[in-house]
Design a protein around this motif. Structure first.
Motif, PDB file in Angstrom:
ATOM      1  N   ASP A   1     -32.589   9.553  -7.020  1.00  0.00           N
ATOM      2  CA  ASP A   1     -32.035  10.318  -8.125  1.00  0.00           C
ATOM      3  C   ASP A   1     -31.689  11.721  -7.631  1.00  0.00           C
ATOM      4  O   ASP A   1     -32.559  12.442  -7.167  1.00  0.00           O
ATOM      5  N   GLU A   2     -30.441  12.079  -7.768  1.00  0.00           N
ATOM      6  CA  GLU A   2     -29.999  13.420  -7.423  1.00  0.00           C
ATOM      7  C   GLU A   2     -29.360  14.049  -8.641  1.00  0.00           C
ATOM      8  O   GLU A   2     -28.759  13.370  -9.459  1.00  0.00           O
ATOM      9  N   MET A   3     -29.469  15.364  -8.736  1.00  0.00           N
ATOM     10  CA  MET A   3     -28.874  16.098  -9.848  1.00  0.00           C
ATOM     11  C   MET A   3     -27.512  16.624  -9.429  1.00  0.00           C
ATOM     12  O   MET A   3     -27.331  17.084  -8.309  1.00  0.00           O
ATOM     13  N   ILE A   4     -26.554  16.563 -10.340  1.00  0.00           N
ATOM     14  CA  ILE A   4     -25.231  17.141 -10.129  1.00  0.00           C
ATOM     15  C   ILE A   4     -25.318  18.606 -10.531  1.00  0.00           C
ATOM     16  O   ILE A   4     -25.917  18.946 -11.554  1.00  0.00           O
ATOM     17  N   SER A   5     -24.716  19.468  -9.744  1.00  0.00           N
ATOM     18  CA  SER A   5     -24.726  20.901 -10.031  1.00  0.00           C
ATOM     19  C   SER A   5     -23.304  21.434 -10.114  1.00  0.00           C
ATOM     20  O   SER A   5     -22.362  20.829  -9.599  1.00  0.00           O
ATOM     21  N   GLN A   6     -23.173  22.573 -10.752  1.00  0.00           N
ATOM     22  CA  GLN A   6     -21.874  23.234 -10.844  1.00  0.00           C
ATOM     23  C   GLN A   6     -21.314  23.450  -9.442  1.00  0.00           C
ATOM     24  O   GLN A   6     -22.022  23.869  -8.534  1.00  0.00           O
ATOM     25  N   GLY A   7     -20.046  23.111  -9.264  1.00  0.00           N
ATOM     26  CA  GLY A   7     -19.391  23.276  -7.981  1.00  0.00           C
ATOM     27  C   GLY A   7     -19.473  22.064  -7.074  1.00  0.00           C
ATOM     28  O   GLY A   7     -18.774  22.001  -6.061  1.00  0.00           O
ATOM     29  N   ASP A   8     -20.315  21.087  -7.431  1.00  0.00           N
ATOM     30  CA  ASP A   8     -20.402  19.873  -6.609  1.00  0.00           C
ATOM     31  C   ASP A   8     -19.069  19.138  -6.620  1.00  0.00           C
ATOM     32  O   ASP A   8     -18.412  19.026  -7.659  1.00  0.00           O
ATOM     33  N   GLN A   9     -18.684  18.631  -5.455  1.00  0.00           N
ATOM     34  CA  GLN A   9     -17.467  17.843  -5.324  1.00  0.00           C
ATOM     35  C   GLN A   9     -17.840  16.432  -4.914  1.00  0.00           C
ATOM     36  O   GLN A   9     -18.771  16.233  -4.139  1.00  0.00           O
ATOM     37  N   VAL A  10     -17.108  15.472  -5.470  1.00  0.00           N
ATOM     38  CA  VAL A  10     -17.344  14.066  -5.158  1.00  0.00           C
ATOM     39  C   VAL A  10     -16.034  13.486  -4.643  1.00  0.00           C
ATOM     40  O   VAL A  10     -14.989  13.630  -5.284  1.00  0.00           O
ATOM     41  N   LYS A  11     -16.103  12.824  -3.497  1.00  0.00           N
ATOM     42  CA  LYS A  11     -14.935  12.135  -2.949  1.00  0.00           C
ATOM     43  C   LYS A  11     -15.369  10.711  -2.629  1.00  0.00           C
ATOM     44  O   LYS A  11     -16.287  10.502  -1.851  1.00  0.00           O
ATOM     45  N   THR A  12     -14.712   9.756  -3.275  1.00  0.00           N
ATOM     46  CA  THR A  12     -15.061   8.354  -3.045  1.00  0.00           C
ATOM     47  C   THR A  12     -13.995   7.701  -2.162  1.00  0.00           C
ATOM     48  O   THR A  12     -12.839   8.097  -2.166  1.00  0.00           O
ATOM     49  N   GLY A  13     -14.404   6.673  -1.447  1.00  0.00           N
ATOM     50  CA  GLY A  13     -13.494   5.935  -0.578  1.00  0.00           C
ATOM     51  C   GLY A  13     -12.831   4.781  -1.310  1.00  0.00           C
ATOM     52  O   GLY A  13     -13.023   4.590  -2.508  1.00  0.00           O
ATOM     53  N   LYS A  14     -12.095   3.982  -0.553  1.00  0.00           N
ATOM     54  CA  LYS A  14     -11.337   2.870  -1.132  1.00  0.00           C
ATOM     55  C   LYS A  14     -12.220   1.781  -1.715  1.00  0.00           C
ATOM     56  O   LYS A  14     -11.793   1.025  -2.574  1.00  0.00           O
ATOM     57  N   LYS A  15     -13.457   1.669  -1.247  1.00  0.00           N
ATOM     58  CA  LYS A  15     -14.349   0.617  -1.737  1.00  0.00           C
ATOM     59  C   LYS A  15     -15.645   1.182  -2.312  1.00  0.00           C
ATOM     60  O   LYS A  15     -16.669   0.515  -2.321  1.00  0.00           O
ATOM     61  N   SER A  16     -15.605   2.422  -2.789  1.00  0.00           N
ATOM     62  CA  SER A  16     -16.834   3.022  -3.315  1.00  0.00           C
ATOM     63  C   SER A  16     -16.565   3.732  -4.636  1.00  0.00           C
ATOM     64  O   SER A  16     -15.432   4.021  -4.988  1.00  0.00           O
ATOM     65  N   PHE A  17     -17.640   3.959  -5.369  1.00  0.00           N
ATOM     66  CA  PHE A  17     -17.568   4.698  -6.619  1.00  0.00           C
ATOM     67  C   PHE A  17     -18.925   5.361  -6.834  1.00  0.00           C
ATOM     68  O   PHE A  17     -19.900   5.047  -6.159  1.00  0.00           O
ATOM     69  N   VAL A  18     -18.983   6.293  -7.783  1.00  0.00           N
ATOM     70  CA  VAL A  18     -20.222   6.996  -8.108  1.00  0.00           C
ATOM     71  C   VAL A  18     -20.459   6.856  -9.600  1.00  0.00           C
ATOM     72  O   VAL A  18     -19.540   7.042 -10.397  1.00  0.00           O
ATOM     73  N   GLU A  19     -21.691   6.515  -9.980  1.00  0.00           N
ATOM     74  CA  GLU A  19     -22.051   6.401 -11.389  1.00  0.00           C
ATOM     75  C   GLU A  19     -23.067   7.474 -11.726  1.00  0.00           C
ATOM     76  O   GLU A  19     -24.030   7.680 -10.994  1.00  0.00           O
ATOM     77  N   ILE A  20     -22.828   8.145 -12.864  1.00  0.00           N
ATOM     78  CA  ILE A  20     -23.655   9.278 -13.271  1.00  0.00           C
ATOM     79  C   ILE A  20     -24.114   9.059 -14.702  1.00  0.00           C
ATOM     80  O   ILE A  20     -23.323   8.683 -15.568  1.00  0.00           O
ATOM     81  N   SER A  21     -25.393   9.315 -14.944  1.00  0.00           N
ATOM     82  CA  SER A  21     -25.910   9.302 -16.308  1.00  0.00           C
ATOM     83  C   SER A  21     -26.320  10.725 -16.652  1.00  0.00           C
ATOM     84  O   SER A  21     -27.006  11.392 -15.879  1.00  0.00           O
ATOM     85  N   TYR A  22     -25.893  11.179 -17.832  1.00  0.00           N
ATOM     86  CA  TYR A  22     -26.223  12.525 -18.272  1.00  0.00           C
ATOM     87  C   TYR A  22     -27.511  12.562 -19.094  1.00  0.00           C
ATOM     88  O   TYR A  22     -27.944  13.630 -19.509  1.00  0.00           O
ATOM     89  N   ASP A  23     -28.097  11.397 -19.357  1.00  0.00           N
ATOM     90  CA  ASP A  23     -29.338  11.356 -20.136  1.00  0.00           C
ATOM     91  C   ASP A  23     -30.144  10.123 -19.735  1.00  0.00           C
ATOM     92  O   ASP A  23     -29.622   9.206 -19.112  1.00  0.00           O
ATOM     93  N   GLU A  24     -31.405  10.093 -20.113  1.00  0.00           N
ATOM     94  CA  GLU A  24     -32.296   9.019 -19.698  1.00  0.00           C
ATOM     95  C   GLU A  24     -32.038   7.691 -20.419  1.00  0.00           C
ATOM     96  O   GLU A  24     -32.512   6.647 -19.979  1.00  0.00           O
ATOM     97  N   PHE A  25     -31.275   7.710 -21.510  1.00  0.00           N
ATOM     98  CA  PHE A  25     -31.023   6.486 -22.261  1.00  0.00           C
ATOM     99  C   PHE A  25     -29.645   5.886 -21.952  1.00  0.00           C
ATOM    100  O   PHE A  25     -29.239   4.921 -22.574  1.00  0.00           O
ATOM    101  N   TYR A  26     -28.903   6.482 -21.021  1.00  0.00           N
ATOM    102  CA  TYR A  26     -27.588   5.985 -20.599  1.00  0.00           C
ATOM    103  C   TYR A  26     -26.591   5.925 -21.755  1.00  0.00           C
ATOM    104  O   TYR A  26     -25.757   5.043 -21.816  1.00  0.00           O
ATOM    105  N   LEU A  27     -26.691   6.889 -22.665  1.00  0.00           N
ATOM    106  CA  LEU A  27     -25.731   6.981 -23.756  1.00  0.00           C
ATOM    107  C   LEU A  27     -24.482   7.736 -23.312  1.00  0.00           C
ATOM    108  O   LEU A  27     -23.399   7.541 -23.854  1.00  0.00           O
ATOM    109  N   ASN A  28     -24.658   8.626 -22.342  1.00  0.00           N
ATOM    110  CA  ASN A  28     -23.560   9.455 -21.844  1.00  0.00           C
ATOM    111  C   ASN A  28     -23.456   9.245 -20.344  1.00  0.00           C
ATOM    112  O   ASN A  28     -24.309   9.714 -19.591  1.00  0.00           O
TER     113      ASN A  28
END
Length: 181
Positions: A1-28
């Motif tokens: 588990d890593e936290m996203i911070s202001q200014g963080d940049q994400v670059k995904t490749g052709k076969k990758s993606f990133v999933e982020i949950s903003y809360d513990e219940f996966y509503l957001n």
């Protein structure tokens, strides 16, 4: 588990993606799709910038008064309680908003970088909007109208909505899985 911070940049490749949950219940949640370049310009309020690629967002439990915006070089979209996809094609300059449920407000950005408030576009559930720099430069607001989602839009939403299931399975919490169905 890593936290996203202001200014963080994400670059995904052709076969990758990133999933982020903003809360513990996966509503957001957000899923940054394949071949995407995104930056978290702000966390609260949430402001994500997409230079190229796409991001799926499912927002069902934002706190009262919070804001969530996804920007591209050609527009800014603000939402609450909705499921939508934002994408930008850096090669063509095409900006796409697909709203499966709820509503998204889109504001084109002019060449000076200013939001064109007079061109506010409401994209309702089941609709999609595609705009490009030429439409914006010509102030062709008539061409900037949402249309019914195409089979391609539905397919893109299907591919991206897998994020909810993936996050719940990763955690292995059956209560989370029950709440999603």
């Amino acid at each position: 588990d890593e936290m996203i911070s202001q200014g963080d940049q994400v670059k995904t490749g052709k076969k990758s993606f990133v999933e982020i949950s903003y809360d513990e219940f996966y509503l957001n949640i957000a899923r940054i799709g394949t071949s995407t370049i995104a930056e978290f310009r702000s966390i609260e309020p949430t402001d994500i910038y997409i230079a190229d690629g796409g991001i799926f967002n499912n927002l069902e439990g934002l706190t009262k008064g919070s804001t969530y915006e996804v920007a591209t070089p050609t527009s800014v979209a603000g939402v609450r309680g909705t499921e939508f996809l934002r994408a930008f094609d850096a090669q063509t300059g095409t900006d796409t908003t697909v709203c499966d449920r709820g509503a998204v407000e889109v504001f084109p950005i002019n060449a000076a970088g200013d939001m064109m408030h007079e061109a506010r576009i409401q994209v309702e559930g089941g609709k999609a909007l595609e705009i490009n720099p030429q439409m914006i430069a010509e102030k062709n607001f008539e061409a900037m109208k949402p249309v019914e989602m195409t089979p391609e839009h539905h397919q893109r939403m299907e591919e991206m909505t897998q994020a909810k299931e993936n996050l719940a399975q990763f955690v292995g919490d059956p209560q989370v899985l029950e709440k999603m169905h």
